[in-house]
Write a protein that holds these residues in place. Sequence first.
Motif, short mmCIF file in Angstrom:
data_model
loop_
_atom_site.label_atom_id
_atom_site.label_comp_id
_atom_site.label_asym_id
_atom_site.label_seq_id
_atom_site.Cartn_x
_atom_site.Cartn_y
_atom_site.Cartn_z
N LEU A 1 -21.75 72.59 -48.48
CA LEU A 1 -22.51 71.93 -47.80
C LEU A 1 -23.71 71.26 -47.30
CD1 LEU A 1 -19.09 73.15 -45.68
CD2 LEU A 1 -19.62 70.85 -45.96
N ILE B 1 -5.62 81.00 -49.11
CA ILE B 1 -6.16 81.03 -50.81
C ILE B 1 -7.34 81.09 -50.22
CG2 ILE B 1 -7.30 80.44 -53.55
CD1 ILE B 1 -4.28 79.71 -53.76
N ASP C 1 -17.18 78.28 -52.65
CA ASP C 1 -18.39 77.33 -52.86
C ASP C 1 -17.64 75.87 -52.09
OD1 ASP C 1 -16.85 76.48 -56.78
OD2 ASP C 1 -16.26 77.23 -54.59
N CYS C 2 -19.09 75.71 -51.17
CA CYS C 2 -18.25 74.44 -50.39
C CYS C 2 -19.09 73.24 -50.39
CB CYS C 2 -18.22 74.90 -49.16
SG CYS C 2 -19.21 76.00 -48.27
N HIS D 1 -20.63 77.49 -40.56
CA HIS D 1 -20.05 76.74 -40.61
C HIS D 1 -18.59 77.17 -41.20
CE1 HIS D 1 -21.01 76.13 -45.22
NE2 HIS D 1 -19.76 76.24 -44.95
N LEU D 2 -17.32 76.53 -40.89
CA LEU D 2 -16.13 76.66 -40.23
C LEU D 2 -15.27 75.68 -41.48
CD1 LEU D 2 -13.53 78.18 -39.91
CD2 LEU D 2 -13.61 76.93 -38.28
N LEU D 3 -15.38 76.35 -42.85
CA LEU D 3 -14.04 75.02 -43.51
C LEU D 3 -12.75 74.99 -43.85
CD1 LEU D 3 -14.64 72.27 -45.34
CD2 LEU D 3 -15.81 73.43 -47.07
N GLU D 4 -11.66 74.60 -43.79
CA GLU D 4 -10.44 74.60 -43.68
C GLU D 4 -9.53 74.00 -44.64
OE1 GLU D 4 -8.96 76.68 -40.88
OE2 GLU D 4 -9.57 78.20 -40.34
N PHE D 5 -8.69 73.94 -45.83
CA PHE D 5 -8.29 73.25 -45.85
C PHE D 5 -6.76 72.69 -45.73
CE2 PHE D 5 -11.57 72.22 -48.64
CZ PHE D 5 -11.72 70.82 -48.58
N LEU D 6 -6.01 72.16 -45.54
CA LEU D 6 -4.52 72.43 -45.15
C LEU D 6 -3.72 71.56 -46.64
CD1 LEU D 6 -4.85 72.27 -41.28
CD2 LEU D 6 -4.50 74.54 -42.33
N LEU E 1 -8.02 78.07 -48.13
CA LEU E 1 -6.58 76.86 -48.13
C LEU E 1 -4.79 77.70 -47.62
CD1 LEU E 1 -5.97 74.06 -49.88
CD2 LEU E 1 -6.65 75.32 -51.94
N ILE E 2 -4.91 77.17 -46.92
CA ILE E 2 -3.88 76.85 -46.17
C ILE E 2 -2.54 76.55 -46.42
CG2 ILE E 2 -2.90 77.68 -43.72
CD1 ILE E 2 -6.03 78.09 -43.08
N PHE F 1 -11.70 80.43 -51.06
CA PHE F 1 -12.63 79.64 -52.35
C PHE F 1 -14.24 80.26 -51.34
CE2 PHE F 1 -11.25 76.04 -49.49
CZ PHE F 1 -12.88 76.03 -49.06
N THR G 1 0.59 80.56 -46.77
CA THR G 1 0.06 81.81 -48.00
C THR G 1 -2.40 80.98 -47.31
OG1 THR G 1 1.79 81.36 -49.49
CG2 THR G 1 -0.68 81.39 -50.81
#
Lengths: 147, 147
Positions: B111, B104, B108-109, B129-134, B95-96, B106, B102
């Motif tokens: 998916l 963070i 558990d995704c 897989h690749l998962l990023e939240f912005l 989580l960017i 995590f 910064t």
Amino acid sequence: MIYTEKKIEKILRQRGCKITPQRRAILSAIIHSREHLAPAAIHKKVCQEHPGVGLVTVYRTLEILSELGLICEMHAGGNCRSYMMRRPSGHHHHLICSDCGTVIDFTDCDLGELERRLSKETSFKINGHLLEFLGQCRNCCKETVIR
Amino acid sequence: MIYTEKKIEKILRQRGCKITPQRRAILSAIIHSREHLAPAAIHKKVCQEHPGVGLVTVYRTLEILSELGLICEMHAGGNCRSYMMRRPSGHHHHLICSDCGTVIDFTDCDLGELERRLSKETSFKINGHLLEFLGQCRNCCKETVIR
DNA sequence: TGCTAATTGAAAATCATTTTCATTTATTGG
DNA sequence: CCAATAAATGAAAATGATTTTCAATTAGCA
């Protein structure tokens, strides 16, 4: 907002569905909400304006809309599912073959609940996300097996 | 595999839980499966070796394991949830904050279901897989509001 | 306007999950 | 090893969401 009531009604008609007051009410309730709503919540909203609409009808309408890809269904904690309008322009994701580079797009990622949870836990204001699956496409799978 | 039966039993004991044959059987069923399994499926597996274990006990054990973070729960299509062992080393996501950078982590995704569906629909063999939240972190949110 | 297939609501049925409760059992200390 | 006891178990009942059934109604076409 991409789909208007009119457009959705047209799509429903094309599929051979009748446009009933109940369906209009249900549609309107979903369209005018930005949140994911459980069937019971949608029913409640609908009944505020149109008392008498049955919960069963809500379920049936949700099923059709979901089938047509107009709303997306997500399963969150607890027992029940929830629905919200699909936003076609919203975002899409990739499925990438790491051998030959083929890319397939997909749009429904059901990350709303995770996003909400992360947001709550971290106090982040989340604007978007990136999701990519990596693997081997059908052809590259075959080649691997043959060798 | 990170958590062994022994380790998990130790964790359960520390939490004041008793190690019963039923719990051993349920644990074993989950540990030795690579798939997400619904409670009913776990119950069925358990009963093959240990007939008589109640479905209720399966539910109760899953609740404890889930609470302790030893298994992860996911909600897939249909009505029911499913569980699988958590693999701590498996992968993690970010989580960017797009303002200050910064990051963070995590883990558990949830998916698995999406992955399975995509795999089925596209005949891809998915490896990861690749998962990023912005978004904006708490601090950067504040600054934006103030300005 | 009249016809017909689709839709509706109420009630019953189903299915997953949770609660209740009396009985059994794993663990702890002697 | 045994007794005490708090935790765990299974069966049955309760709950809650969802689906099915069915007779009555209605939208949309001819």
